[in-house]
Motif scaffolding. Structure first.
Motif, PDB file in Angstrom:
ATOM      1  N   LEU A 250       7.294  68.792  21.856  1.00  0.00           N
ATOM      2  CA  LEU A 250       6.609  67.546  21.355  1.00  0.00           C
ATOM      3  C   LEU A 250       7.587  66.464  21.178  1.00  0.00           C
ATOM      4  O   LEU A 250       7.612  65.197  21.675  1.00  0.00           O
ATOM      5  CB  LEU A 250       5.633  67.571  20.437  1.00  0.00           C
ATOM      6  CG  LEU A 250       4.295  68.181  20.581  1.00  0.00           C
ATOM      7  CD1 LEU A 250       3.398  68.346  19.081  1.00  0.00           C
ATOM      8  CD2 LEU A 250       3.609  67.445  21.663  1.00  0.00           C
ATOM      9  N   THR A 254       8.533  63.220  23.585  1.00  0.00           N
ATOM     10  CA  THR A 254       8.228  61.801  23.095  1.00  0.00           C
ATOM     11  C   THR A 254       9.672  61.024  23.209  1.00  0.00           C
ATOM     12  O   THR A 254       9.569  59.542  23.467  1.00  0.00           O
ATOM     13  CB  THR A 254       8.063  62.157  21.657  1.00  0.00           C
ATOM     14  OG1 THR A 254       7.059  62.766  21.119  1.00  0.00           O
ATOM     15  CG2 THR A 254       8.133  60.668  20.751  1.00  0.00           C
ATOM     16  N   ILE A 292       1.900  68.315  28.419  1.00  0.00           N
ATOM     17  CA  ILE A 292       1.469  68.265  27.002  1.00  0.00           C
ATOM     18  C   ILE A 292       0.028  69.061  27.004  1.00  0.00           C
ATOM     19  O   ILE A 292      -0.163  69.812  26.166  1.00  0.00           O
ATOM     20  CB  ILE A 292       1.288  66.830  26.506  1.00  0.00           C
ATOM     21  CG1 ILE A 292       2.704  66.151  26.221  1.00  0.00           C
ATOM     22  CG2 ILE A 292       0.567  66.738  25.331  1.00  0.00           C
ATOM     23  CD1 ILE A 292       3.634  66.832  24.987  1.00  0.00           C
ATOM     24  N   PHE A 315      -0.740  66.400  19.301  1.00  0.00           N
ATOM     25  CA  PHE A 315      -1.058  66.270  20.955  1.00  0.00           C
ATOM     26  C   PHE A 315      -2.011  65.084  21.179  1.00  0.00           C
ATOM     27  O   PHE A 315      -1.883  64.607  22.221  1.00  0.00           O
ATOM     28  CB  PHE A 315      -1.722  67.742  21.291  1.00  0.00           C
ATOM     29  CG  PHE A 315      -0.609  68.805  21.330  1.00  0.00           C
ATOM     30  CD1 PHE A 315      -0.027  69.086  22.432  1.00  0.00           C
ATOM     31  CD2 PHE A 315      -0.475  69.524  20.388  1.00  0.00           C
ATOM     32  CE1 PHE A 315       0.907  70.091  22.435  1.00  0.00           C
ATOM     33  CE2 PHE A 315       0.281  70.687  20.392  1.00  0.00           C
ATOM     34  CZ  PHE A 315       0.870  70.964  21.530  1.00  0.00           C
ATOM     35  N   MET A 318       0.137  62.312  21.117  1.00  0.00           N
ATOM     36  CA  MET A 318       0.982  62.114  22.557  1.00  0.00           C
ATOM     37  C   MET A 318       0.160  61.726  23.761  1.00  0.00           C
ATOM     38  O   MET A 318       0.459  60.867  24.544  1.00  0.00           O
ATOM     39  CB  MET A 318       1.290  63.381  22.890  1.00  0.00           C
ATOM     40  CG  MET A 318       2.546  64.071  21.859  1.00  0.00           C
ATOM     41  SD  MET A 318       3.812  62.730  21.974  1.00  0.00           S
ATOM     42  CE  MET A 318       4.537  62.605  23.689  1.00  0.00           C
TER      43      MET A 318
END
Length: 387
Positions: A250, A254, A292, A315, A318
């Motif tokens: 993650l 990002t 993801i 998540f 995201m």
């Protein structure tokens, strides 16, 4: 100082401050508070039983030593070890079990017929008979994943007395352990392989039976107000494994998303250097979305049937960031909405500078919300099979 530098300076300060706040919240989320119902000594047991208003006719000292446990399902734990009880001569003669009887019941045993409870030793000690049993049983309990991977699990062994037609209270055999204080760990083999977990605490406590029946045995009030003895051991997840498996991807995604935002520009020299185009940014977001999504599916499979857990919230964050970056890029490149100065101002300056403060602010909000849930009444839980 130019406007661009001021904006980035403010962004840096906010990012640092929110990062520090997030770290403090994570430390608080990973902290375990002792259970106020712990029974550290015999005096606390006596006080508890006196407050019930229905003093039992018999009190039988009971101890336990956990030799091994393993997780056989999302709500099942296989436990083996020894349980012993002291029966005083002239006091417990009416309820002393024979060699074919057992002085306790494990009500949460899933398949007692295939489990083992057999007498391991019987000896006389100072006017009392000490009886010990070896047991292997699979126990079924409830569970809670909401704080994963900063969750603490309380695995317990729940006892009922072997006699239902008399008032019997099982009390902890504190004298069989070197120390039973609120911070002491006892009654469990220190060489048990814990895997991704760490020992946090062990303790005895009582919980009143929630049975709404006398089991058909006369008018025995004690059956519907039975103080059930629980031996509990608390374990804390070693979040390093979960961090590597779930959080590192993650964080990398990002950063890649931030890199995509930074390529958004109208300056000819930067457009050529970065090979910027709306389709390239949206294409990048599409690829990251599937990365993801696959990671999210893998995480969700480990907690099927559970409410949204703490890590899962990132998540969803995201997904929102991927959509927001795609929309921002399209609006910036579109000439149809020139009135959106927030996006067009100084080559998309504000969205770029606001990226990390916004991400960290959302993480702080998610962590703070989960911390508030943890501060409320907690359900005792059992370990799941997910590592």
């Amino acid at each position: 100082m130019s406007i661009e530098k001021k904006v980035w300076w403010i962004s840096g300060v906010l990012t640092f401050a929110l990062g520090v706040l997030l770290f403090k919240l994570l430390v608080a989320l990973n902290h375990f508070e002792g259970d106020p119902t712990q029974l550290p000594d015999q005096a606390s047991v006596d006080d508890y039983l006196q407050k019930l208003g229905n003093v039992p006719d018999y009190q039988v000292k009971t101890g336990i030593f956990i030799k091994s446990f393993s997780f056989t399902g999302a709500s099942d734990v296989h436990v083996s070890g020894y349980v012993w009880q002291h029966y005083e001569d002239g006091v417990h003669d009416a309820i002393k079990p024979t060699k074919k009887e057992v002085g306790f019941i494990l009500p949460e045993a899933v398949d007692a017929a295939n489990g083992v409870i057999e007498e391991a030793y019987r000896m006389d000690q100072d006017g009392a008979t000490l009886i010990g049993w070896y047991f292997e049983q699979t126990l079924r309990q409830s569970f809670d994943y909401t704080s994963y991977p900063f969750d603490h699990k309380t695995v317990w062994v729940r006892f009922w007395p072997g006699e239902f037609d008399v008032n019997v209270a099982l009390i902890p055999d504190f004298t069989s352990y070197p120390a039973t204080g609120s911070n002491d760990i006892f009654g469990i083999d220190p060489r048990i392989v814990m895997g991704t977990w760490e020992r946090e605490n062990t303790y005895f406590d009582y919980r009143l039976s929630d049975l709404d029946t006398t089991m058909g045995i006369g008018e025995n009030e004690f059956q519907t107000n039975l103080p059930e003895l629980h031996y509990n051991f608390v374990i804390k997840r070693n979040f390093g494994n979960a961090f590597i498996v779930h959080m590192v991807p993650l964080i990398v995604v990002t950063m890649l998303l931030f890199g995509a935002v930074m390529t958004v520009t109208r300056r000819p020299e930067l457009v050529e250097r970065h090979d910027f185009s709306t389709s390239s940014v949206i294409g990048t977001c599409s690829v990251l979305f599937f990365v993801i999504l696959l990671a999210h599916v893998q995480l969700r499979e480990g907690f099927a049937g559970s409410p949204v857990i703490y890590m899962e919230s990132f998540f969803f964050l995201m997904y929102f960031l991927l959509l927001a970056v795609s929309i921002n890029t399209y609006l910036f490149a579109s000439e149809a909405v020139p009135s959106l100065r927030f996006i067009h101002y100084r080559d998309n300056l504000y969205p770029k500078a606001a990226f990390w403060p916004f991400v960290l602010l959302c993480m702080v909000a998610i962590t703070g919300y989960n911390l508030s849930l943890k501060a409320g009444p907690e359900d005792e839980t059992v370990i799941e099979t997910h590592n």
